[in-house]
Design an enzyme around this catalytic site. Structure first.
Site, PDB file in Angstrom:
ATOM      1  N   LYS A   1       0.858  -1.184   0.000  1.00 36.85           N
ATOM      2  CA  LYS A   1       0.000   0.000   0.000  1.00 36.85           C
ATOM      3  C   LYS A   1       0.885   1.221   0.000  1.00 36.85           C
ATOM      4  O   LYS A   1       2.018   1.175   0.477  1.00 36.85           O
ATOM      5  CB  LYS A   1      -0.876   0.020   1.263  1.00 36.85           C
TER       6      LYS A   1
HETATM    7  N1  GLU Z   1      -7.271  -0.082  -3.180  1.00 35.25           N
HETATM    8  C1  GLU Z   1      -8.015  -1.255  -3.469  1.00 35.25           C
HETATM    9  C2  GLU Z   1      -8.035  -2.177  -2.268  1.00 35.25           C
HETATM   10  O1  GLU Z   1      -7.840  -1.766  -1.157  1.00 35.25           O
HETATM   11  C3  GLU Z   1      -7.567  -1.944  -4.745  1.00 35.25           C
HETATM   12  C4  GLU Z   1      -6.162  -2.421  -4.745  1.00 35.25           C
HETATM   13  C5  GLU Z   1      -5.708  -2.943  -6.099  1.00 35.25           C
HETATM   14  O2  GLU Z   1      -6.514  -3.031  -7.013  1.00 35.25           O
HETATM   15  O3  GLU Z   1      -4.518  -3.236  -6.206  1.00 35.25           O
HETATM   16  O4  GLU Z   1      -8.304  -3.339  -2.389  1.00 35.25           O
END
Ligand code: GLU
Length: 441
Positions: A131
Site C-alpha cells: 500500500k
Molecule cells: N485499493 C483497493 C483495495 O484496497 C484496490 C487495490 C488494487 O486493485 O490493487 O483493495
C-alpha cells in the site's frame, strides 16, 4: 468543608485519570496496525503457525518513506511525505492502492499493505500485498498540483514499482487519472510504454472494462451470498451504506438494481434516508450536479452517525477505517455487516458484533472485487488482448462466489467467525507458498 472540597478534587482528578486511560485505550483500539496484528495473532495461533513463518508474516517486508518537493501553482515549493509499504511478495508482485489524505501515516499504510496480502490470498490471485500513501489534502489541491505530486512520488519510487515487482492501484482519493499519470511517469523513465505497472487505468490506455465498478460489484456479490447463506430475500432487505465514493455508490447502484431496498446513505457531510428505498441513479445524478448527496429531494436528511445504528438488514461501511468501534458496535441493528472499506471495524467491536450474532463479511473478502479486477487488468495488459465487460464480470462473479464459499467452509470447519476464517485461509496460503519457495535466510 475543606476536607470535603479536597476529597472532591481527588475524585475529579481520578475521573480525569480514568478518562485519560479510556481515551488512550480507545486510541490503541483505533490503530489499524494493532487491529491487523490482533487478528493475525489470533488466526496464526488457531492455525498453529510455524514460529519462523509467524515472525516473517507479522512484519512488513519493506517500508519506504520519501520526502519530495512539488512546485505549487503559486510558485512555492512544498515538501510532501509519501509511503510505500510492501508487506509480502511471497505469492507474487506486491499489489495495492495509493491513498491521498491529510492523516495518512505509516501504521495505517502498514496495516493496509498487510490486508492486501491477506485479501489477494483469500481470492487466490498471484499477488503479494502493498500500500502507498501521500500526506496531503487533495480537496485543496489543483489538478496541476496533484499531477506534479503524483509524478514526483512515482519518480521517487521508480526502482520499487514495476509489473513484476510492485503494482499500484487507486485507493481513497486517487482515481484512473492518478493511475494514468503514474503509468506515464514510469514509462518515461523506462523509455517505453509499460501499461501493466499500475491497474485502475482509463480503458484506452490499458485499463480493464469493469474495473471501476468492481469493488462495489464484489460487495454486492458478498451481499447476495450472505442472503443466500442466511435464507433471506433481497426484496425484504433494507441496506444502509456509509460512504458514497467509488465503492459505496457502485454497490448502491448494483444492489438497487438487484431489488434490495437501499434506505440510507451516510456521507462525511451528512446523510439521506428514505424508508421506501432511495432512487440511487437519481442520487448519483444529484451528487454529480451539486457535489454532495445533501439536499436530495427523494429522501429526508439524516445524521450520518445515527444511520450506522439505524434499523436495517445490511450495513455497508464503504469509506474508511474505524467506523464500527467499541463505542457504537452494541447499537448496530443490522443482521449483516459487509465491509466495503478496509478496516472499518475494530477488534473490540468484532467481539460485540459476534455476541450480538451479526454476520460479518470481512473486508479482505467483501472488498476483494477491486483487486481481483486489477489482476484481470494486469493479465490483459501483459497479453495485449482485452476482454469484454461481460467476460470480466463473469470471472469476477465466479472468483467472489468461490472465495465466499471457501471462507464460510473454513469458518464452519474451524469453529471461528468469518473474519478469523478469512485470515486463517489467507495465512495458510501465504505460509504454504513461503515454505514451498524456501526461506533465503
Ligand atoms: N485499493 C483497493 C483495495 O484496497 C484496490 C487495490 C488494487 O486493485 O490493487 O483493495
Amino acid at each position: 468543608m475543606k476536607g470535603k472540597a479536597s476529597g472532591m478534587a481527588v475524585l475529579e482528578l481520578n475521573e480525569t485519570g480514568v478518562e485519560k486511560a479510556l481515551d488512550q485505550a480507545f486510541e490503541k483500539e483505533l490503530n489499524p496496525w494493532e487491529a491487523q496484528a490482533a487478528r493475525f495473532e489470533f488466526a496464526a495461533k488457531k492455525l498453529n503457525l510455524d514460529t519462523g513463518i509467524w515472525k516473517i508474516l507479522s512484519q512488513p517486508a519493506r517500508e519506504i518513506i520519501v520526502h519530495f518537493p512539488v512546485m505549487m501553482d503559486d510558485g512555492r515549493i512544498e515538501v510532501f511525505t509519501g509511503f510505500r509499504v510492501q508487506h509480502s511478495v511471497a505469492r507474487g508482485p506486491a499489489k495495492g492502492g495509493i491513498r491521498y489524505a491529510p492523516d495518512v501515516n505509516l501504521d495505517e499504510v502498514r496495516a493496509l499493505a498487510s490486508w492486501m496480502t491477506w485479501k489477494c490470498a483469500v481470492v487466490n490471485i498471484p499477488f503479494g500485498g502493498a500500500k502507498g500513501g501521500v500526506i496531503c489534502d487533495p480537496k485543496k489541491m489543483s489538478q496541476g498540483e496533484l499531477e506534479r505530486m503524483t509524478r514526483r512520488y512515482t519518480a521517487e519510487l521508480i526502482d520499487v514499482f514495476g509489473p513484476e515487482k510492485d503494482v499500484p492501484a487507486p485507493d481513497v482519493n486517487t482515481n484512473e487519472q492518478t493511475m494514468a499519470w503514474i503509468m506515464d511517469t514510469y514509462s518515461m523513465h523506462m523509455r517505453q510504454t509499460v501499461t501493466s505497472v499500475v491497474t485502475g487505468k482509463p480503458i484506452n490506455i490499458g485499463g480493464s472494462r469493469g474495473r471501476t465498478a468492481a469493488t462495489g460489484r464484489g460487495v454486492s456479490i458478498a451481499c447476495d451470498q450472505a442472503l443466500n447463506y442466511l435464507g433471506m430475500q433481497a426484496a425484504e432487505t433494507r441496506v444502509i451504506i456509509q460512504g458514497f465514493g467509488n465503492v459505496g455508490s457502485n454497490a448502491a447502484l448494483l444492489l438497487r438494481g438487484k431489488g434490495y431496498k437501499v434506505i440510507g446513505i451516510a456521507e462525511w457531510d451528512g446523510g439521506v434516508y428514505n424508508a421506501d428505498g432511495i432512487d440511487i441513479p437519481a442520487l448519483v445524478e444529484h451528487r454529480k450536479k451539486t457535489g454532495s448527496i445533501r439536499g436530495f429531494a427523494g429522501a429526508a436528511e439524516a445524521n450520518s452517525e445515527e444511520l450506522l445504528t439505524s434499523a436495517c438488514e445490511i450495513l455497508i461501511p464503504a469509506a474508511h477505517e474505524n467506523v464500527i468501534t467499541s463505542r457504537n458496535a452494541g447499537a448496530v441493528k443490522a443482521r449483516i455487516l459487509v465491509e466495503g472499506a478496509n478496516g472499518p471495524t475494530t477488534p473490540a467491536a468484532d467481539e460485540i458484533l459476534a455476541a450480538n450474532n451479526v454476520f460479518v463479511v470481512p473486508d479482505i473478502l467483501a472488498n476483494a472485487g477491486g483487486v481481483t479486477a486489477s489482476y484481470f487488468e494486469w493479465v490483459q495488459d501483459r497479453m495485449g488482448y482485452f476482454w469484454t465487460e461481460q467476460e470480466v464480470n463473469d470471472r469476477l462473479d465466479h472468483l467472489m462466489v468461490q472465495s465466499f464459499i471457501d471462507v464460510i467452509r473454513y469458518a464452519e470447519e474451524h469453529g471461528v467467525n468469518n473474519r478469523i476464517a478469512a485470515y486463517m485461509l489467507a495465512i495458510d496460503r501465504v505460509a504454504y507458498t513461503t515454505k514451498q519457495r524456501g526461506i533465503y535466510a
